[in-house]
Design an enzyme around this catalytic site. Structure first.
Site, PDB file in Angstrom:
ATOM      1  N   THR A 187      35.719 -17.202 -22.509  1.00 61.56           N
ATOM      2  CA  THR A 187      36.368 -15.916 -22.260  1.00 61.56           C
ATOM      3  C   THR A 187      37.514 -16.051 -21.257  1.00 61.56           C
ATOM      4  O   THR A 187      37.488 -16.929 -20.390  1.00 61.56           O
ATOM      5  CB  THR A 187      35.306 -14.928 -21.705  1.00 61.56           C
ATOM      6  N   ASP A 188      38.477 -15.130 -21.365  1.00 57.22           N
ATOM      7  CA  ASP A 188      39.574 -15.121 -20.389  1.00 57.22           C
ATOM      8  C   ASP A 188      39.076 -14.735 -18.999  1.00 57.22           C
ATOM      9  O   ASP A 188      39.788 -14.896 -18.012  1.00 57.22           O
ATOM     10  CB  ASP A 188      40.699 -14.165 -20.837  1.00 57.22           C
ATOM     11  N   GLU A 189      37.834 -14.198 -18.927  1.00 48.53           N
ATOM     12  CA  GLU A 189      37.320 -13.758 -17.619  1.00 48.53           C
ATOM     13  C   GLU A 189      37.117 -14.930 -16.661  1.00 48.53           C
ATOM     14  O   GLU A 189      36.971 -14.725 -15.456  1.00 48.53           O
ATOM     15  CB  GLU A 189      36.034 -12.943 -17.798  1.00 48.53           C
ATOM     16  N   TYR A 224      28.581 -13.063 -14.606  1.00 50.73           N
ATOM     17  CA  TYR A 224      28.847 -13.406 -16.012  1.00 50.73           C
ATOM     18  C   TYR A 224      29.976 -14.427 -16.115  1.00 50.73           C
ATOM     19  O   TYR A 224      29.813 -15.498 -16.705  1.00 50.73           O
ATOM     20  CB  TYR A 224      29.198 -12.142 -16.819  1.00 50.73           C
ATOM     21  N   LYS A 258      30.011 -18.401 -17.388  1.00 47.99           N
ATOM     22  CA  LYS A 258      30.846 -18.902 -18.496  1.00 47.99           C
ATOM     23  C   LYS A 258      31.759 -20.033 -18.006  1.00 47.99           C
ATOM     24  O   LYS A 258      31.989 -21.026 -18.708  1.00 47.99           O
ATOM     25  CB  LYS A 258      31.689 -17.773 -19.094  1.00 47.99           C
TER      26      LYS A 258
HETATM   27  P1  NAD Z   1      26.690 -10.389 -27.859  1.00 49.65           P
HETATM   28  O1  NAD Z   1      25.995 -10.073 -26.579  1.00 49.65           O
HETATM   29  O2  NAD Z   1      27.010  -9.278 -28.818  1.00 49.65           O
HETATM   30  O3  NAD Z   1      25.848 -11.478 -28.685  1.00 49.65           O
HETATM   31  C1  NAD Z   1      25.211 -12.561 -28.075  1.00 49.65           C
HETATM   32  C2  NAD Z   1      24.199 -13.123 -29.057  1.00 49.65           C
HETATM   33  O4  NAD Z   1      23.608 -14.280 -28.443  1.00 49.65           O
HETATM   34  C3  NAD Z   1      23.059 -12.168 -29.390  1.00 49.65           C
HETATM   35  O5  NAD Z   1      22.808 -12.172 -30.779  1.00 49.65           O
HETATM   36  C4  NAD Z   1      21.878 -12.738 -28.624  1.00 49.65           C
HETATM   37  O6  NAD Z   1      20.611 -12.475 -29.242  1.00 49.65           O
HETATM   38  C5  NAD Z   1      22.203 -14.233 -28.630  1.00 49.65           C
HETATM   39  N1  NAD Z   1      21.555 -14.953 -27.526  1.00 49.65           N
HETATM   40  C6  NAD Z   1      21.529 -14.599 -26.208  1.00 49.65           C
HETATM   41  N2  NAD Z   1      20.827 -15.498 -25.499  1.00 49.65           N
HETATM   42  C7  NAD Z   1      20.421 -16.462 -26.384  1.00 49.65           C
HETATM   43  C8  NAD Z   1      19.682 -17.662 -26.259  1.00 49.65           C
HETATM   44  N3  NAD Z   1      19.198 -18.052 -25.078  1.00 49.65           N
HETATM   45  N4  NAD Z   1      19.472 -18.416 -27.365  1.00 49.65           N
HETATM   46  C9  NAD Z   1      19.947 -18.006 -28.581  1.00 49.65           C
HETATM   47  N5  NAD Z   1      20.639 -16.878 -28.754  1.00 49.65           N
HETATM   48  C10 NAD Z   1      20.877 -16.104 -27.672  1.00 49.65           C
HETATM   49  O7  NAD Z   1      27.998 -11.168 -27.418  1.00 49.65           O
HETATM   50  P2  NAD Z   1      29.449 -11.216 -28.104  1.00 49.65           P
HETATM   51  O8  NAD Z   1      30.266 -10.109 -27.554  1.00 49.65           O
HETATM   52  O9  NAD Z   1      29.300 -11.377 -29.561  1.00 49.65           O
HETATM   53  O10 NAD Z   1      30.011 -12.562 -27.461  1.00 49.65           O
HETATM   54  C11 NAD Z   1      29.786 -13.818 -28.096  1.00 49.65           C
HETATM   55  C12 NAD Z   1      30.419 -14.924 -27.270  1.00 49.65           C
HETATM   56  O11 NAD Z   1      31.817 -14.673 -27.128  1.00 49.65           O
HETATM   57  C13 NAD Z   1      29.865 -15.015 -25.842  1.00 49.65           C
HETATM   58  O12 NAD Z   1      29.744 -16.366 -25.511  1.00 49.65           O
HETATM   59  C14 NAD Z   1      30.923 -14.326 -24.984  1.00 49.65           C
HETATM   60  O13 NAD Z   1      30.934 -14.871 -23.688  1.00 49.65           O
HETATM   61  C15 NAD Z   1      32.181 -14.669 -25.752  1.00 49.65           C
HETATM   62  N6  NAD Z   1      33.281 -13.704 -25.636  1.00 49.65           N
HETATM   63  C16 NAD Z   1      33.081 -12.379 -25.876  1.00 49.65           C
HETATM   64  C17 NAD Z   1      34.155 -11.492 -25.798  1.00 49.65           C
HETATM   65  C18 NAD Z   1      33.987 -10.034 -26.105  1.00 49.65           C
HETATM   66  O14 NAD Z   1      34.936  -9.259 -25.945  1.00 49.65           O
HETATM   67  N7  NAD Z   1      32.824  -9.566 -26.587  1.00 49.65           N
HETATM   68  C19 NAD Z   1      35.428 -11.969 -25.470  1.00 49.65           C
HETATM   69  C20 NAD Z   1      35.605 -13.351 -25.216  1.00 49.65           C
HETATM   70  C21 NAD Z   1      34.513 -14.202 -25.321  1.00 49.65           C
HETATM   71  P1  TYD Z   2      33.306  -4.008 -21.101  1.00 49.53           P
HETATM   72  O1  TYD Z   2      33.323  -3.494 -22.505  1.00 49.53           O
HETATM   73  O2  TYD Z   2      32.004  -4.062 -20.374  1.00 49.53           O
HETATM   74  O3  TYD Z   2      34.044  -5.432 -21.124  1.00 49.53           O
HETATM   75  P2  TYD Z   2      34.509  -6.392 -19.888  1.00 49.53           P
HETATM   76  O4  TYD Z   2      33.928  -5.894 -18.633  1.00 49.53           O
HETATM   77  O5  TYD Z   2      33.942  -7.711 -20.300  1.00 49.53           O
HETATM   78  O6  TYD Z   2      36.010  -6.348 -19.901  1.00 49.53           O
HETATM   79  O7  TYD Z   2      34.294  -3.108 -20.236  1.00 49.53           O
HETATM   80  C1  TYD Z   2      35.663  -3.006 -20.544  1.00 49.53           C
HETATM   81  C2  TYD Z   2      36.326  -2.197 -19.455  1.00 49.53           C
HETATM   82  O8  TYD Z   2      35.821  -0.853 -19.502  1.00 49.53           O
HETATM   83  C3  TYD Z   2      36.011  -2.691 -18.044  1.00 49.53           C
HETATM   84  O9  TYD Z   2      37.171  -2.537 -17.239  1.00 49.53           O
HETATM   85  C4  TYD Z   2      34.910  -1.772 -17.555  1.00 49.53           C
HETATM   86  C5  TYD Z   2      35.221  -0.466 -18.263  1.00 49.53           C
HETATM   87  N1  TYD Z   2      34.059   0.407 -18.586  1.00 49.53           N
HETATM   88  C6  TYD Z   2      34.056   1.750 -18.208  1.00 49.53           C
HETATM   89  O10 TYD Z   2      35.006   2.263 -17.589  1.00 49.53           O
HETATM   90  N2  TYD Z   2      32.977   2.519 -18.544  1.00 49.53           N
HETATM   91  C7  TYD Z   2      31.893   2.027 -19.209  1.00 49.53           C
HETATM   92  O11 TYD Z   2      30.915   2.768 -19.469  1.00 49.53           O
HETATM   93  C8  TYD Z   2      31.918   0.649 -19.616  1.00 49.53           C
HETATM   94  C9  TYD Z   2      30.779   0.029 -20.367  1.00 49.53           C
HETATM   95  C10 TYD Z   2      33.030  -0.130 -19.278  1.00 49.53           C
END
Ligand code: NAD
Ligand code: TYD
Length: 342
Positions: A125-127, A153, A157
């Site tokens: 992630t970019d975070e 988090y 990562k």
């Molecule tokens: P999510 O929380 O929707 O899904 C995570 C999945 O991983 C779930 O199905 C969960 O059951 C599984 N999981 C968790 N712990 C596990 C374990 N110990 N063993 C096996 N499976 C396990 O997450 P997401 O939003 O789909 O993100 C997926 C990946 O992409 C993550 O690594 C996250 O850091 C990365 N990512 C997410 C975003 C975003 O905007 N959502 C952006 C950049 C990177």
């Molecule tokens: P989120 O979807 O949790 O993603 P991330 O924190 O990984 O960027 O949140 C996106 C943005 O929205 C973040 O700045 C936090 C804000 N946010 C709210 O203002 N209210 C909410 O209820 C949630 C879940 C997030």
């Protein structure tokens, strides 16, 4: 080609499985997922009967289980999406983030070393770069930006990313890492910003915006992220990090207002609540490297992607209403019950 996709029952992993099974007729895709609160088997229903698909319920921290799956399936590639992914949850309880995100990654890579692999890809992630100031719109995250994390988090990562790159240098493991900005689209778990606001607005519930809502995120349609990973695992250079993002910066408050407008709901539902601890101000990706090396460009414009996403949530109410009716209620009460207005 056999690919293990971990975390495939979650948001991005499931979209990646749909993309890969739709595109490559001869690929065998194996989803490994522990099915935590964020994993949902019903998401995978459309592919459960596909002959090229197998689901395995397994924790990536379970070394014995992971080794025996590798022995049986002899994967060519691993794409690791499995993670604890919610910043707010990591602030409440960091430990599971360290276990899954760091130790789980180590177990997967040890299995790759032991049984051999053509490519291990870490979905990051970019975070990991921390945040950028709001008053410097000229600044972007490049692959050279120093790691500088804010939340448990992002720290977990970043720890995993460093370990992945160390396994490349130390053991010669053929790895790649992608660092993507915020995704949105179908199957996004309803406690994240966009789906939470859609669900609350539809129920005429308050829309809880943290702080003043001025924090900026760089939103990318999930399919574009999946296509980027597809390119990286096939054409990306080993040992390299690729940033993924589409220059689509939006303030949280503007996203919430847009959702109100699309759903024809009053902005008076917006409630400013106590800010997130350590809240990152702005994320913004410079995707020059993946564009110039691999030819990747985002295809979905935000105005189209957000409309498609809202439509999907309207058409698939059962999917998210089932989730909301489970443990989600106690989570919501814990996180928002005592938050108060800002
Ligand atoms: P999510 O929380 O929707 O899904 C995570 C999945 O991983 C779930 O199905 C969960 O059951 C599984 N999981 C968790 N712990 C596990 C374990 N110990 N063993 C096996 N499976 C396990 O997450 P997401 O939003 O789909 O993100 C997926 C990946 O992409 C993550 O690594 C996250 O850091 C990365 N990512 C997410 C975003 C975003 O905007 N959502 C952006 C950049 C990177
Ligand atoms: P989120 O979807 O949790 O993603 P991330 O924190 O990984 O960027 O949140 C996106 C943005 O929205 C973040 O700045 C936090 C804000 N946010 C709210 O203002 N209210 C909410 O209820 C949630 C879940 C997030």
């Amino acid at each position: 080609m056999t690919i293990i996709v971990t975390g495939g029952a979650g948001f991005i992993g499931s979209n990646f499985l749909f993309h890969m099974l739709g595109k490559y007729e001869n690929y065998r895709m194996i989803c490994v997922d522990k099915l935590t609160y964020a994993g949902n088997l019903s998401t995978l229903e459309p592919i459960m009967d596909n002959k090229n698909f197998r689901f395995v319920k397994l924790d990536i921290c379970d070394r014995e289980g992971v080794y025996s799956l590798f022995q049986e399936e002899k994967p060519d590639m691993v794409v690791n999406f499995a993670a604890e992914s919610h910043v707010d949850r990591s602030i409440e309880d960091p430990e599971i983030f360290l276990k899954t995100n760091i130790m789980g990654t180590a177990v997967l890579m040890d299995a790759c070393r032991k049984y051999g692999i053509k490519r291990y890809h870490q979905v990051s992630t970019d975070e990991v770069y921390g945040d950028l100031p709001l008053d410097r719109p000229d600044l972007f995250f490049t692959e050279q930006t120093p790691i500088h994390t804010s939340s448990p988090y992002s720290s977990s990562k970043a720890g995993a990313d460093l370990l992945v790159l160390a396994y490349h240098r130390t053991y010669g493991l053929p790895v790649t890492v992608s660092r993507c900005s915020n995704n949105y689209g179908p199957y996004h778990f309803p406690e994240k910003l966009i789906p939470l606001m859609i669900a609350n607005a539809l129920a005429d519930k308050p829309l809880p915006v943290y702080g003043k809502g001025e924090n900026v995120r760089d939103w990318l349609y999930v399919e574009d992220h999946c296509k980027a990973i597809d390119l990286i695992i096939h054409k990306g250079r080993e040992g390299e990090v690729y940033n993924v993002g589409g220059h689509n910066e939006m303030k949280n408050i503007d996203i919430v207002k847009l959702i109100c407008k699309e759903l024809n709901k009053p902005e008076s539902l917006i409630t400013f609540v106590a800010d997130r601890k350590g809240h990152d101000m702005r994320y913004a990706i410079d995707p020059t490297k993946i564009h110039s090396e691999l030819g990747w460009l985002p295809e979905t414009k935000f105005e189209d992607g957000i409309k498609k996403t809202i439509r999907w949530y309207l058409d698939n109410k059962k999917w998210w209403e089932d989730i909301i009716s489970r443990d989600y209620q106690s989570y919501y009460e814990k996180m928002y019950g005592n938050r108060g207005e800002a």
